[in-house]
Design a protein around this motif. Structure first.
Motif, short mmCIF file in Angstrom:
data_model
loop_
_atom_site.label_atom_id
_atom_site.label_comp_id
_atom_site.label_asym_id
_atom_site.label_seq_id
_atom_site.Cartn_x
_atom_site.Cartn_y
_atom_site.Cartn_z
N VAL A 29 -13.96 0.79 12.63
CA VAL A 29 -12.93 1.82 12.86
C VAL A 29 -11.57 1.07 12.91
CG1 VAL A 29 -11.62 3.45 14.27
CG2 VAL A 29 -14.11 3.73 13.53
N LEU A 30 -11.59 -0.07 13.77
CA LEU A 30 -10.55 -1.19 13.91
C LEU A 30 -10.15 -1.70 12.60
CD1 LEU A 30 -8.66 -2.37 16.15
CD2 LEU A 30 -10.45 -4.08 16.21
N LEU A 31 -11.12 -2.15 11.86
CA LEU A 31 -10.77 -2.75 10.59
C LEU A 31 -10.11 -1.89 9.52
CD1 LEU A 31 -14.03 -4.75 9.84
CD2 LEU A 31 -11.65 -5.85 10.55
N ALA A 32 -10.53 -0.56 9.52
CA ALA A 32 -9.86 0.62 8.81
C ALA A 32 -8.44 0.62 9.42
CB ALA A 32 -10.63 1.75 8.91
N VAL A 33 -8.16 0.70 10.61
CA VAL A 33 -6.78 0.96 11.36
C VAL A 33 -5.96 -0.17 10.62
CG1 VAL A 33 -5.73 0.83 13.36
CG2 VAL A 33 -7.68 2.25 13.06
N LEU A 34 -6.51 -1.65 10.88
CA LEU A 34 -5.55 -2.75 10.41
C LEU A 34 -5.58 -2.72 9.06
CD1 LEU A 34 -7.55 -5.50 12.66
CD2 LEU A 34 -5.09 -4.31 13.00
N ALA A 35 -6.57 -2.23 8.15
CA ALA A 35 -6.27 -2.16 6.61
C ALA A 35 -5.18 -1.03 6.40
CB ALA A 35 -7.49 -1.72 5.98
N GLY A 36 -5.25 0.01 7.02
CA GLY A 36 -3.99 1.07 6.88
C GLY A 36 -2.58 0.76 7.46
N LEU A 37 -2.61 -0.12 8.40
CA LEU A 37 -1.52 -0.48 8.91
C LEU A 37 -0.83 -1.67 7.96
CD1 LEU A 37 0.23 -0.64 11.78
CD2 LEU A 37 -0.88 -2.97 11.90
N VAL A 38 -1.72 -2.53 7.58
CA VAL A 38 -1.29 -3.47 6.64
C VAL A 38 -0.85 -2.86 5.28
CG1 VAL A 38 -1.68 -5.49 4.97
CG2 VAL A 38 -2.43 -5.48 7.31
N ILE A 39 -1.35 -1.70 4.72
CA ILE A 39 -1.07 -1.07 3.50
C ILE A 39 0.31 -0.27 3.57
CG2 ILE A 39 -1.70 0.79 1.90
CD1 ILE A 39 -4.62 -0.16 2.24
N GLY A 40 0.40 0.41 4.98
CA GLY A 40 1.54 1.15 5.20
C GLY A 40 2.64 0.28 5.33
N TRP A 41 2.54 -0.80 5.98
CA TRP A 41 3.74 -1.87 6.13
C TRP A 41 3.95 -2.54 4.46
CZ3 TRP A 41 6.31 -2.87 10.43
CH2 TRP A 41 7.05 -4.31 10.35
N LEU A 42 3.22 -2.85 3.78
CA LEU A 42 3.41 -3.20 2.51
C LEU A 42 4.40 -1.95 1.71
CD1 LEU A 42 0.22 -5.16 1.41
CD2 LEU A 42 2.63 -5.97 1.94
N ILE A 43 3.79 -0.82 1.67
CA ILE A 43 4.51 0.34 1.22
C ILE A 43 5.82 0.43 1.77
CG2 ILE A 43 4.63 2.67 1.03
CD1 ILE A 43 1.54 2.59 0.69
N GLY A 44 6.14 0.34 2.91
CA GLY A 44 7.43 0.37 3.51
C GLY A 44 8.31 -0.90 3.02
N ILE A 45 7.69 -1.94 2.92
CA ILE A 45 8.52 -3.23 2.39
C ILE A 45 8.71 -2.82 0.98
CG2 ILE A 45 8.64 -5.47 1.64
CD1 ILE A 45 6.60 -6.13 4.10
N PHE A 46 7.83 -2.17 0.06
CA PHE A 46 8.26 -1.83 -1.20
C PHE A 46 9.25 -0.82 -1.35
CE2 PHE A 46 6.91 0.97 -4.68
CZ PHE A 46 7.50 0.00 -6.01
N LEU A 70 5.83 4.30 8.41
CA LEU A 70 4.92 4.17 7.13
C LEU A 70 3.61 3.31 7.80
CD1 LEU A 70 7.23 3.99 4.30
CD2 LEU A 70 5.73 5.57 4.85
N ALA A 71 3.88 2.33 8.31
CA ALA A 71 2.72 1.29 8.87
C ALA A 71 1.92 2.25 10.04
CB ALA A 71 3.10 0.12 9.57
N ALA A 72 2.65 2.91 10.98
CA ALA A 72 1.79 3.92 11.74
C ALA A 72 1.02 4.91 10.98
CB ALA A 72 2.73 4.40 12.62
N ALA A 73 1.77 5.37 10.10
CA ALA A 73 1.02 6.55 9.37
C ALA A 73 -0.20 5.98 8.59
CB ALA A 73 1.87 7.15 8.33
N GLY A 74 0.01 4.71 7.95
CA GLY A 74 -1.19 4.03 7.18
C GLY A 74 -2.34 3.74 8.43
N ALA A 75 -1.96 3.51 9.54
CA ALA A 75 -3.08 3.09 10.60
C ALA A 75 -3.42 4.45 11.05
CB ALA A 75 -2.27 2.42 11.69
N PHE A 76 -3.07 5.47 11.17
CA PHE A 76 -3.60 6.63 11.84
C PHE A 76 -4.41 7.23 10.59
CE2 PHE A 76 -3.37 11.41 12.03
CZ PHE A 76 -3.99 11.45 13.36
N SER A 77 -4.20 7.10 9.26
CA SER A 77 -4.86 7.54 8.21
C SER A 77 -6.27 6.72 8.02
CB SER A 77 -4.21 7.39 6.88
OG SER A 77 -2.87 8.14 6.74
#
Length: 104
Positions: A29-46, A70-77
């Motif tokens: 679960v923690l790895l999924a949260v971190l992966a979502g956080l990173v993906i959301g952060w990258l989408i935000g930068i994009f 966006l990073a928080a939404a990715g982490a929650f997802s």
């Protein structure tokens, strides 16, 4: 009262015993949260780079908060997806485990 046998083509409950329930794996679960956080952060930068190359004037502070949102939404997802996946894998209800055949 005795129960009637299952219809032809459907396995009996004794053929497939329900799997033993597994505890939640917090590391996944923690790895999924971190992966979502990173993906959301990258989408935000994009999105920030897209907005920076448009003629609109947007406050950089607002773009910063958009990136955080966006990073928080990715982490929650990521949290929701992994938690639901683990809950589905641990389901012991035989009706949930029965495979449905496609009707043709």
């Amino acid at each position: 009262m005795s129960q009637s046998p299952p219809p032809p083509g459907q396995p009996e409950a004794e053929d497939h015993p329900p799997p033993a329930p597994r505890p939640m794996n917090g590391r996944k679960v923690l790895l999924a949260v971190l992966a979502g956080l990173v993906i959301g952060w990258l989408i935000g930068i994009f999105m920030e780079s897209i907005v920076a190359n448009t003629p609109n004037d947007i406050d950089p502070d607002e773009l910063h908060w958009l990136r955080r949102l966006l990073a928080a939404a990715g982490a929650f997802s990521g949290l929701a997806i992994e938690a639901i996946r683990q809950l589905q894998a641990a389901a012991t209800d035989p009706a949930y485990r029965r495979r449905r055949r496609l009707r043709r």
